[in-house]
Motif scaffolding. Structure first.
Motif, PDB file in Angstrom:
ATOM      1  N   ASN A 109      37.222  43.191  45.028  1.00 45.53           N
ATOM      2  CA  ASN A 109      38.162  43.693  44.010  1.00 45.53           C
ATOM      3  C   ASN A 109      38.296  45.218  44.093  1.00 45.53           C
ATOM      4  N   MET A 112      40.491  45.967  47.034  1.00 41.90           N
ATOM      5  CA  MET A 112      41.879  45.663  46.684  1.00 41.90           C
ATOM      6  C   MET A 112      42.468  46.787  45.832  1.00 41.90           C
ATOM      7  N   GLY A 113      41.682  47.298  44.898  1.00 41.52           N
ATOM      8  CA  GLY A 113      42.137  48.400  44.054  1.00 41.52           C
ATOM      9  C   GLY A 113      42.457  49.637  44.869  1.00 41.52           C
ATOM     10  N   MET A 116      45.726  48.968  46.623  1.00 40.68           N
ATOM     11  CA  MET A 116      46.835  48.983  45.656  1.00 40.68           C
ATOM     12  C   MET A 116      47.208  50.419  45.325  1.00 40.68           C
ATOM     13  N   ASP A 122      50.913  45.229  45.195  1.00 35.93           N
ATOM     14  CA  ASP A 122      50.304  44.424  44.133  1.00 35.93           C
ATOM     15  C   ASP A 122      49.003  43.792  44.649  1.00 35.93           C
ATOM     16  N   SER A 123      48.285  43.099  43.767  1.00 36.27           N
ATOM     17  CA  SER A 123      46.970  42.558  44.126  1.00 36.27           C
ATOM     18  C   SER A 123      47.067  41.492  45.220  1.00 36.27           C
ATOM     19  N   ASP A 124      48.105  40.672  45.190  1.00 30.17           N
ATOM     20  CA  ASP A 124      48.251  39.644  46.236  1.00 30.17           C
ATOM     21  C   ASP A 124      48.434  40.291  47.610  1.00 30.17           C
ATOM     22  N   PHE A 127      45.148  41.820  48.798  1.00 31.86           N
ATOM     23  CA  PHE A 127      44.250  40.779  49.299  1.00 31.86           C
ATOM     24  C   PHE A 127      44.718  40.300  50.672  1.00 31.86           C
TER      25      PHE A 127
END
Length: 157
Positions: A109, A112-113, A116, A122-124, A127
């Protein structure tokens, strides 16, 4: 332990087998056959179901007893109810596994941040970027995420 009042029944192998958990019956049948065939002492861990339907994890230690001519008269031994200890060990292992999953998820996470923020995705999409990098480099996703986060910490430090 099986739920009968002392003296209310005559214990038999058949009665004891009726209380074995269905998944454990084949193993117990093999233990009994080994004792009959080889005459060795035995121990096993399995589950029993008492007269109330409660499941107990037990350790059984026993040996055969024979007539003076060597004929098998029966098998005797004792049960130790380890249900509480087994449940505590299981709970501890589950808690440890959940903490490990949470720590792996946390670093993913964080990575991912970073993506982003850095790329405005975006988060998708973040990832998906991690997954693509993992597949192309044949490195575990968690390891990719850890490297990304560690690299950021090194730049900040």
């Amino acid at each position: 332990m099986h739920g009968y009042e002392p003296g209310s029944i005559t214990p038999t192998a058949e009665l004891l087998l009726q209380h074995k958990h269905p998944d454990d019956k084949p193993t117990i049948a093999e233990v009994i056959e080994q004792v009959r065939r080889h005459g060795a002492a035995f121990s096993s861990r399995h589950r029993i179901i008492d007269t109330n339907g409660d499941v107990h994890v037990v350790v059984v230690v026993g040996d055969r007893f024979s007539a003076s001519d060597g004929r098998l008269l029966g098998i005797g031994g004792f049960y130790i109810d380890i249900t509480d200890q087994f449940d505590a060990d299981l709970q501890r292992h589950l808690s440890d596994a959940l903490m490990a999953v949470d720590s792996r998820r946390a670093v993913i996470n964080q990575a991912m941040g970073v993506l982003m923020l850095r790329y405005g995705v975006d988060s998708d999409s973040a990832f998906d970027l991690l997954v693509k990098q993992s597949q192309e480099s044949n490195i575990k996703l968690r390891d990719i995420a850890e490297s990304l986060v560690a690299g950021l910490e090194t730049q900040d430090g």
